[in-house]
Design an enzyme around this catalytic site. Structure first.
Site, PDB file in Angstrom:
ATOM      1  CG  ASP A   7      -7.397 -17.471 -15.777  1.00 52.05           C
ATOM      2  OD1 ASP A   7      -7.221 -17.586 -16.911  1.00 52.05           O
ATOM      3  OD2 ASP A   7      -6.979 -18.546 -14.967  1.00 52.05           O
ATOM      4  CG  ASP A   9      -9.624 -22.827 -18.381  1.00 48.39           C
ATOM      5  OD1 ASP A   9     -10.823 -22.875 -18.518  1.00 48.39           O
ATOM      6  OD2 ASP A   9      -9.060 -22.496 -19.489  1.00 48.39           O
TER       7      ASP A   9
END
Length: 221
Positions: A7, A9
Site C-alpha cells: 500500500d 498512503d
C-alpha cells in the site's frame, strides 16, 4: 518466486498522497479553498472510518485533472513531489522496498489513489508495477472519471489478480507473498497473502493484527 505488495498512503508514505495533492492544489489557488478543503477533510474522515463511497470520492478527486491541460498538471506534479512527497518518504520505507527488490521479488504498489498522482511516487521507489485507480482519458485529456475497477478494498484483489493473470501468474505461483498496509480498508487483500504486515496501523487493523498474530511494523516513528 516471491511477491511483495505495498500500500502507499500512510504505509510507504508518512501521509496520504490523495489528501496532500488536493491540499497542494488548494495552496496554489488552483481549486477553491473553502469547498475543496472541506470536502477533502470529509472524505478523509470517511476513509478512516471505513464508510467511504469510492465513486463519490473519485468524482471529487479526479475533477481537477479534467479541468487543466496535461502539461500544467505534470508541471504541478513535479513541484508536488518536491514539496509534499519526498519529505514524507522515510529511509526505513526505502530500505524495506530495496530489500524486496534486491531479493528478486515481484513488487507492486497497490493503492486506491489514482495513477496520475502515484505514478511518479512508484518510480521514486524504483517499483515498476503500479496498481492504482486509473483516471479515464479521451483525446489525451483526463475526463474526470475512473476507468475500470477502482483499486479500493475488494477492488484491490480484483486488480491484483487481473495483473497477475496478465503475466500468466496466480497466487499459487509464489512461495511467499507479502502485503504491507496501514489500513483496515485493506483487510480483504491482507487476508489473501501468506505474510500480511500491518505498517503503523490504524486502531482497527492493529487489533486485528494482534489477534491474528500478524507482523506489526513501524516505518514512520
Amino acid at each position: 518466486m516471491h511477491l511483495a505488495l505495498f500500500d502507499l498512503d500512510n504505509t510507504l508514505l508518512a501521509g496520504d498522497s490523495d489528501y496532500e495533492w488536493t491540499q497542494f492544489l488548494v495552496n496554489k489557488g488552483i481549486v477553491d479553498r473553502d469547498s475543496f478543503e472541506r470536502q477533502n477533510a470529509a472524505f478523509f474522515e470517511q476513509y478512516k472510518a471505513g464508510t467511504l463511497n469510492i465513486l463519490e470520492f473519485l468524482d471529487f478527486q479526479l475533477r481537477p485533472l479534467a479541468e487543466h491541460p496535461r502539461a500544467d498538471l505534470d508541471a504541478w506534479h513535479t513541484e508536488f513531489m518536491e514539496d509534499s512527497i519526498l519529505p514524507r518518504i522515510s529511509q526505513q520505507a526505502r530500505d524495506l522496498v530495496r530489500r524486496h527488490l534486491d531479493a528478486g521479488d515481484l513488487c507492486a504498489i497497490v493503492t486506491a489513489t489514482n495513477s496520475f498522482v502515484t505514478g511518479p511516487i512508484a518510480r521514486e521507489f524504483g517499483i515498476a508495477h503500479l496498481i492504482g485507480t486509473i483516471p479515464a482519458q479521451q483525446g489525451g485529456q483526463f475526463t474526470g472519471k475512473p476507468r475500470g475497477t477502482p483499486s479500493f478494498r475488494e477492488g484491490k484483489i480484483t486488480r491484483v489478480e487481473a495483473w497477475l493473470e496478465s503475466m500468466g501468474l496466480w497466487w499459487g505461483s509464489f512461495e511467499r507473498s507479502w502485503f504491507y498496509s496501514d489500513s483496515h480498508n485493506d483487510l480483504p487483500l491482507l487476508g489473501l497473502v501468506s505474510d500480511p504486515v500491518a505498517v503503523d496501523p490504524d486502531a482497527t487493523l492493529r487489533a486485528h493484527a494482534e489477534r491474528a498474530g500478524w507482523t506489526v511494523l513501524h516505518l514512520h516513528l
